[in-house]
Design a protein around this motif. Structure first.
Motif, PDB file in Angstrom:
ATOM      1  N   SER A 196       0.833  -1.206   0.000  1.00 23.33           N
ATOM      2  CA  SER A 196       0.000   0.000   0.000  1.00 23.33           C
ATOM      3  C   SER A 196       0.865   1.251   0.000  1.00 23.33           C
ATOM      4  O   SER A 196       0.598   2.211  -0.740  1.00 23.33           O
ATOM      5  N   ASP A 197       1.911   1.246   0.823  1.00 24.30           N
ATOM      6  CA  ASP A 197       2.805   2.399   0.872  1.00 24.30           C
ATOM      7  C   ASP A 197       3.505   2.610  -0.464  1.00 24.30           C
ATOM      8  O   ASP A 197       3.677   3.750  -0.918  1.00 24.30           O
ATOM      9  N   ARG A 198       3.877   1.512  -1.110  1.00 23.47           N
ATOM     10  CA  ARG A 198       4.535   1.640  -2.411  1.00 23.47           C
ATOM     11  C   ARG A 198       3.588   2.221  -3.460  1.00 23.47           C
ATOM     12  O   ARG A 198       4.002   3.035  -4.289  1.00 23.47           O
ATOM     13  N   HIS A 199       2.332   1.809  -3.423  1.00 20.90           N
ATOM     14  CA  HIS A 199       1.344   2.354  -4.360  1.00 20.90           C
ATOM     15  C   HIS A 199       1.119   3.844  -4.104  1.00 20.90           C
ATOM     16  O   HIS A 199       1.053   4.648  -5.049  1.00 20.90           O
ATOM     17  N   LEU A 200       0.975   4.212  -2.837  1.00 23.65           N
ATOM     18  CA  LEU A 200       0.761   5.624  -2.500  1.00 23.65           C
ATOM     19  C   LEU A 200       1.964   6.471  -2.909  1.00 23.65           C
ATOM     20  O   LEU A 200       1.802   7.611  -3.360  1.00 23.65           O
ATOM     21  N   SER A 201       3.141   5.904  -2.757  1.00 25.45           N
ATOM     22  CA  SER A 201       4.356   6.607  -3.161  1.00 25.45           C
ATOM     23  C   SER A 201       4.413   6.757  -4.678  1.00 25.45           C
ATOM     24  O   SER A 201       4.742   7.830  -5.197  1.00 25.45           O
ATOM     25  N   ALA A 202       4.065   5.691  -5.390  1.00 19.65           N
ATOM     26  CA  ALA A 202       4.076   5.739  -6.852  1.00 19.65           C
ATOM     27  C   ALA A 202       3.051   6.731  -7.384  1.00 19.65           C
ATOM     28  O   ALA A 202       3.271   7.365  -8.424  1.00 19.65           O
ATOM     29  N   ASP A 203       1.939   6.898  -6.669  1.00 15.76           N
ATOM     30  CA  ASP A 203       0.895   7.841  -7.077  1.00 15.76           C
ATOM     31  C   ASP A 203       1.202   9.274  -6.654  1.00 15.76           C
ATOM     32  O   ASP A 203       0.431  10.192  -6.961  1.00 15.76           O
ATOM     33  N   GLY A 204       2.289   9.467  -5.930  1.00 16.07           N
ATOM     34  CA  GLY A 204       2.689  10.818  -5.550  1.00 16.07           C
ATOM     35  C   GLY A 204       1.992  11.374  -4.327  1.00 16.07           C
ATOM     36  O   GLY A 204       2.009  12.586  -4.105  1.00 16.07           O
ATOM     37  N   LEU A 205       1.382  10.484  -3.498  1.00  9.72           N
ATOM     38  CA  LEU A 205       0.666  10.956  -2.316  1.00  9.72           C
ATOM     39  C   LEU A 205       1.525  10.914  -1.054  1.00  9.72           C
ATOM     40  O   LEU A 205       1.261  11.645  -0.100  1.00  9.72           O
ATOM     41  N   ILE A 206       2.531  10.051  -1.023  1.00  7.88           N
ATOM     42  CA  ILE A 206       3.467   9.999   0.104  1.00  7.88           C
ATOM     43  C   ILE A 206       4.880   9.808  -0.436  1.00  7.88           C
ATOM     44  O   ILE A 206       5.075   9.470  -1.607  1.00  7.88           O
ATOM     45  N   THR A 207       5.844  10.026   0.432  1.00  6.51           N
ATOM     46  CA  THR A 207       7.232   9.678   0.126  1.00  6.51           C
ATOM     47  C   THR A 207       7.675   8.558   1.064  1.00  6.51           C
ATOM     48  O   THR A 207       7.208   8.471   2.205  1.00  6.51           O
ATOM     49  N   MET A 208       8.540   7.687   0.565  1.00 10.26           N
ATOM     50  CA  MET A 208       9.132   6.614   1.364  1.00 10.26           C
ATOM     51  C   MET A 208      10.645   6.814   1.355  1.00 10.26           C
ATOM     52  O   MET A 208      11.271   6.773   0.301  1.00 10.26           O
ATOM     53  N   LYS A 209      11.200   7.045   2.528  1.00 12.31           N
ATOM     54  CA  LYS A 209      12.639   7.283   2.621  1.00 12.31           C
ATOM     55  C   LYS A 209      13.280   6.218   3.507  1.00 12.31           C
ATOM     56  O   LYS A 209      12.803   5.950   4.616  1.00 12.31           O
ATOM     57  N   ASP A 210      14.361   5.600   2.995  1.00  9.42           N
ATOM     58  CA  ASP A 210      15.078   4.604   3.784  1.00  9.42           C
ATOM     59  C   ASP A 210      15.565   5.231   5.082  1.00  9.42           C
ATOM     60  O   ASP A 210      16.005   6.387   5.111  1.00  9.42           O
ATOM     61  N   SER A 211      15.472   4.435   6.160  1.00 14.22           N
ATOM     62  CA  SER A 211      15.867   4.942   7.476  1.00 14.22           C
ATOM     63  C   SER A 211      16.760   3.921   8.176  1.00 14.22           C
ATOM     64  O   SER A 211      16.292   2.877   8.623  1.00 14.22           O
ATOM     65  N   ARG A 212      18.034   4.235   8.257  1.00 16.24           N
ATOM     66  CA  ARG A 212      18.956   3.372   8.997  1.00 16.24           C
ATOM     67  C   ARG A 212      18.642   3.398  10.490  1.00 16.24           C
ATOM     68  O   ARG A 212      18.837   2.406  11.191  1.00 16.24           O
ATOM     69  N   GLU A 213      18.140   4.538  10.950  1.00 17.38           N
ATOM     70  CA  GLU A 213      17.814   4.674  12.369  1.00 17.38           C
ATOM     71  C   GLU A 213      16.699   3.717  12.768  1.00 17.38           C
ATOM     72  O   GLU A 213      16.785   3.025  13.794  1.00 17.38           O
ATOM     73  N   VAL A 214      15.636   3.669  11.959  1.00 15.88           N
ATOM     74  CA  VAL A 214      14.527   2.759  12.247  1.00 15.88           C
ATOM     75  C   VAL A 214      15.003   1.311  12.167  1.00 15.88           C
ATOM     76  O   VAL A 214      14.639   0.486  13.015  1.00 15.88           O
ATOM     77  N   LYS A 215      15.826   0.996  11.176  1.00 14.97           N
ATOM     78  CA  LYS A 215      16.326  -0.369  11.042  1.00 14.97           C
ATOM     79  C   LYS A 215      17.157  -0.774  12.260  1.00 14.97           C
ATOM     80  O   LYS A 215      17.038  -1.909  12.754  1.00 14.97           O
ATOM     81  N   ALA A 216      17.977   0.141  12.754  1.00 18.93           N
ATOM     82  CA  ALA A 216      18.783  -0.152  13.941  1.00 18.93           C
ATOM     83  C   ALA A 216      17.892  -0.402  15.151  1.00 18.93           C
ATOM     84  O   ALA A 216      18.164  -1.301  15.966  1.00 18.93           O
ATOM     85  N   GLN A 217      16.815   0.360  15.281  1.00 20.94           N
ATOM     86  CA  GLN A 217      15.882   0.169  16.395  1.00 20.94           C
ATOM     87  C   GLN A 217      15.196  -1.192  16.312  1.00 20.94           C
ATOM     88  O   GLN A 217      15.026  -1.879  17.330  1.00 20.94           O
ATOM     89  N   VAL A 218      14.813  -1.589  15.106  1.00 18.70           N
ATOM     90  CA  VAL A 218      14.132  -2.874  14.928  1.00 18.70           C
ATOM     91  C   VAL A 218      15.102  -4.024  15.190  1.00 18.70           C
ATOM     92  O   VAL A 218      14.732  -5.035  15.806  1.00 18.70           O
ATOM     93  N   LEU A 219      16.334  -3.896  14.738  1.00 16.83           N
ATOM     94  CA  LEU A 219      17.335  -4.935  15.012  1.00 16.83           C
ATOM     95  C   LEU A 219      17.574  -5.078  16.508  1.00 16.83           C
ATOM     96  O   LEU A 219      17.763  -6.190  17.016  1.00 16.83           O
ATOM     97  N   GLU A 220      17.550  -3.946  17.221  1.00 14.14           N
ATOM     98  CA  GLU A 220      17.714  -3.999  18.673  1.00 14.14           C
ATOM     99  C   GLU A 220      16.500  -4.649  19.326  1.00 14.14           C
ATOM    100  O   GLU A 220      16.642  -5.435  20.281  1.00 14.14           O
ATOM    101  N   ASP A 221      15.319  -4.355  18.825  1.00 17.86           N
ATOM    102  CA  ASP A 221      14.107  -5.013  19.330  1.00 17.86           C
ATOM    103  C   ASP A 221      14.197  -6.525  19.129  1.00 17.86           C
ATOM    104  O   ASP A 221      13.811  -7.304  20.010  1.00 17.86           O
ATOM    105  N   MET A 222      14.686  -6.936  17.976  1.00 14.60           N
ATOM    106  CA  MET A 222      14.828  -8.353  17.680  1.00 14.60           C
ATOM    107  C   MET A 222      15.846  -8.999  18.614  1.00 14.60           C
ATOM    108  O   MET A 222      15.620 -10.109  19.127  1.00 14.60           O
ATOM    109  N   ARG A 223      16.963  -8.317  18.852  1.00 17.70           N
ATOM    110  CA  ARG A 223      17.998  -8.852  19.731  1.00 17.70           C
ATOM    111  C   ARG A 223      17.471  -9.038  21.154  1.00 17.70           C
ATOM    112  O   ARG A 223      17.698 -10.076  21.781  1.00 17.70           O
TER     113      ARG A 223
END
Length: 222
Positions: free
Chosen positions: A132-159
């Motif tokens: 859904s996010d990819r479709h909204l981004s392709a239609d120009g309604l949202i932007t999706m930006k890679d986030s190393r910070e969010v990924k680091a938080q999720v990896l810590e949650d997993m650990r």
């Protein structure tokens, strides 16, 4: 019964039917607004389904009632529509019409969706949200930006989950991102919320603001 009496009765009956049509529409809007206001995750999907019905169904007939719903009316009845430049006015109805139920839900809650990632073993809901996010981004309604910070938080949650022997079904995050509304996306969200707000005001009898007074939702059901 005289001809005049019959005529008056028919006029009153016609007004009653129009009132019932308006009540049907505003009741649906109130349900959606309640779900939006209470922020219930299990009710969010209902909001999307409601707007998709507006975009796909032009009329509903039954029990001698008829209500018409058109995307252009949703867009053009919103106060924001009158404030937009000409090019944005042309885009707004098309942008609303392009939405699907899950996309509406994602659009309304941009910025309040937690940590967004494409997981190695994502479940069906996660896959649908990501798409859904990819479709909204392709239609120009949202932007999706890679986030190393969010990924680091999720990896810590997993650990931490593994360290405490808690189940972690999603696997590692392949990528994580943050979303933000574009100008077009903000216009769509504002139009949908204003439409809901006007319906709520009409159904409850609460005075609308001066801006909302321009929105005559009941007329859409005629």
């Amino acid at each position: 019964m005289t001809h005049q009496t019959i005529r008056v009765s028919l006029m009153l009956w016609e007004r009653l039917l129009k009132s019932l049509n308006a009540a049907l529409l505003t009741a649906l809007l109130c349900v959606a607004l309640y779900a939006l206001a209470t922020n219930l995750s299990e009710a969010r999907g209902a909001i999307g389904k409601l707007f998709v019905k507006f975009t796909q169904i032009e009329s509903i007939e039954g029990f001698n009632l008829k209500a018409a719903f058109k995307v252009d009316q949703i867009a053009q009845s919103a106060p924001i529509y009158q404030e937009l430049p000409a090019d944005m006015k042309d885009m707004l109805p098309d942008d609303i019409r392009s939405l699907r139920a899950t996309w509406v839900e994602r659009l309304l809650y941009v910025g309040d969706q937690g940590k967004l990632c494409d997981f190695e073993f994502a479940d069906q809901k996660m896959i649908e949200d990501f798409n859904s996010d990819r479709h909204l981004s392709a239609d120009g309604l949202i932007t999706m930006k890679d986030s190393r910070e969010v990924k680091a938080q999720v990896l810590e949650d997993m650990r931490q989950a593994k360290a405490k022997n808690r189940e972690w079904r999603n696997g590692e995050p392949r990528s994580c991102y943050v979303t933000e509304l574009t100008e077009r996306g903000r216009n769509v969200k504002t139009a949908l919320v204003q439409f809901l707000r006007a319906g709520f005001a009409a159904a409850t009898g609460t005075p609308a603001s001066r801006r909302d007074s321009k929105m005559k939702v009941a007329e859409m059901a005629q």
